[in-house]
Design a protein around this motif. Sequence first.
Motif, PDB file in Angstrom:
ATOM      1  N   ARG A  84       0.835  -1.207   0.000  1.00 47.88           N
ATOM      2  CA  ARG A  84       0.000   0.000   0.000  1.00 47.88           C
ATOM      3  C   ARG A  84       0.867   1.253   0.000  1.00 47.88           C
ATOM      4  O   ARG A  84       0.612   2.200  -0.745  1.00 47.88           O
ATOM      5  N   ILE A  85       1.869   1.250   0.855  1.00 45.20           N
ATOM      6  CA  ILE A  85       2.763   2.412   0.936  1.00 45.20           C
ATOM      7  C   ILE A  85       3.455   2.643  -0.396  1.00 45.20           C
ATOM      8  O   ILE A  85       3.571   3.783  -0.857  1.00 45.20           O
ATOM      9  N   TYR A  86       3.899   1.575  -1.057  1.00 50.29           N
ATOM     10  CA  TYR A  86       4.549   1.714  -2.367  1.00 50.29           C
ATOM     11  C   TYR A  86       3.569   2.209  -3.423  1.00 50.29           C
ATOM     12  O   TYR A  86       3.833   3.189  -4.119  1.00 50.29           O
ATOM     13  N   TRP A  87       2.436   1.535  -3.584  1.00 50.49           N
ATOM     14  CA  TRP A  87       1.481   1.875  -4.636  1.00 50.49           C
ATOM     15  C   TRP A  87       1.002   3.324  -4.531  1.00 50.49           C
ATOM     16  O   TRP A  87       0.766   3.979  -5.543  1.00 50.49           O
ATOM     17  N   PHE A  88       0.872   3.802  -3.302  1.00 54.62           N
ATOM     18  CA  PHE A  88       0.370   5.159  -3.111  1.00 54.62           C
ATOM     19  C   PHE A  88       1.495   6.171  -2.888  1.00 54.62           C
ATOM     20  O   PHE A  88       1.242   7.304  -2.496  1.00 54.62           O
ATOM     21  N   SER A  89       2.728   5.752  -3.149  1.00 52.02           N
ATOM     22  CA  SER A  89       3.912   6.630  -3.109  1.00 52.02           C
ATOM     23  C   SER A  89       4.031   7.370  -1.783  1.00 52.02           C
ATOM     24  O   SER A  89       4.263   8.577  -1.737  1.00 52.02           O
ATOM     25  N   LEU A  90       3.884   6.625  -0.705  1.00 50.56           N
ATOM     26  CA  LEU A  90       3.928   7.214   0.628  1.00 50.56           C
ATOM     27  C   LEU A  90       5.127   6.737   1.450  1.00 50.56           C
ATOM     28  O   LEU A  90       5.114   6.819   2.681  1.00 50.56           O
ATOM     29  N   VAL A  91       6.171   6.269   0.791  1.00 51.75           N
ATOM     30  CA  VAL A  91       7.349   5.767   1.496  1.00 51.75           C
ATOM     31  C   VAL A  91       7.989   6.869   2.339  1.00 51.75           C
ATOM     32  O   VAL A  91       8.277   6.664   3.529  1.00 51.75           O
ATOM     33  N   GLU A  92       8.193   8.030   1.754  1.00 49.45           N
ATOM     34  CA  GLU A  92       8.810   9.132   2.507  1.00 49.45           C
ATOM     35  C   GLU A  92       7.952   9.545   3.686  1.00 49.45           C
ATOM     36  O   GLU A  92       8.470   9.795   4.782  1.00 49.45           O
ATOM     37  N   ARG A  93       6.646   9.632   3.470  1.00 51.33           N
ATOM     38  CA  ARG A  93       5.753   9.999   4.568  1.00 51.33           C
ATOM     39  C   ARG A  93       5.825   8.954   5.687  1.00 51.33           C
ATOM     40  O   ARG A  93       5.920   9.302   6.864  1.00 51.33           O
ATOM     41  N   PHE A  94       5.806   7.695   5.323  1.00 54.80           N
ATOM     42  CA  PHE A  94       5.879   6.627   6.320  1.00 54.80           C
ATOM     43  C   PHE A  94       7.194   6.706   7.098  1.00 54.80           C
ATOM     44  O   PHE A  94       7.203   6.602   8.325  1.00 54.80           O
ATOM     45  N   ASP A  95       8.276   6.908   6.381  1.00 59.01           N
ATOM     46  CA  ASP A  95       9.589   6.964   7.032  1.00 59.01           C
ATOM     47  C   ASP A  95       9.730   8.160   7.975  1.00 59.01           C
ATOM     48  O   ASP A  95      10.537   8.118   8.904  1.00 59.01           O
ATOM     49  N   SER A  96       8.956   9.198   7.750  1.00 59.24           N
ATOM     50  CA  SER A  96       9.081  10.400   8.576  1.00 59.24           C
ATOM     51  C   SER A  96       8.057  10.469   9.711  1.00 59.24           C
ATOM     52  O   SER A  96       8.025  11.463  10.444  1.00 59.24           O
TER      53      SER A  96
END
Length: 115
Positions: A84-96
């Motif tokens: 989900r994090i990958y598909w919705f391009s939220l990796v940076e948000r998750f990491d922060s």
Amino acid sequence: MNLDELVKKVRAVSTDPALQGVADQLVAWKDSSATADDLAATLERYIGNVWIGSKQDHDRVYAFWSAFRQSAISVIRSMTMNERIYWFSLVERFDSLQSDADRQALYRKLHAGGA
């Protein structure tokens, strides 16, 4: 194609302000509290109600959007959180993320409940 790739494809179709608005809506969703289902409803409404100068451009953008909706939003509940994090391009948000409350908000956004 993940959300960031979708934005790039939409922006490349045309400089038509309505199409750039589609891309802007996608980008804005990432920082909002809206869910993936909210994104689907918003984009369907936006694309259906805005005047796009070229039918060919409209059809291309709608095809991109439909492919993303089918491969990401329609099956989100069967994905792992990492998917989900990958598909919705939220990796940076998750990491922060700084707090458990922030993490829970992201989980809700991606229909993962309190996972």
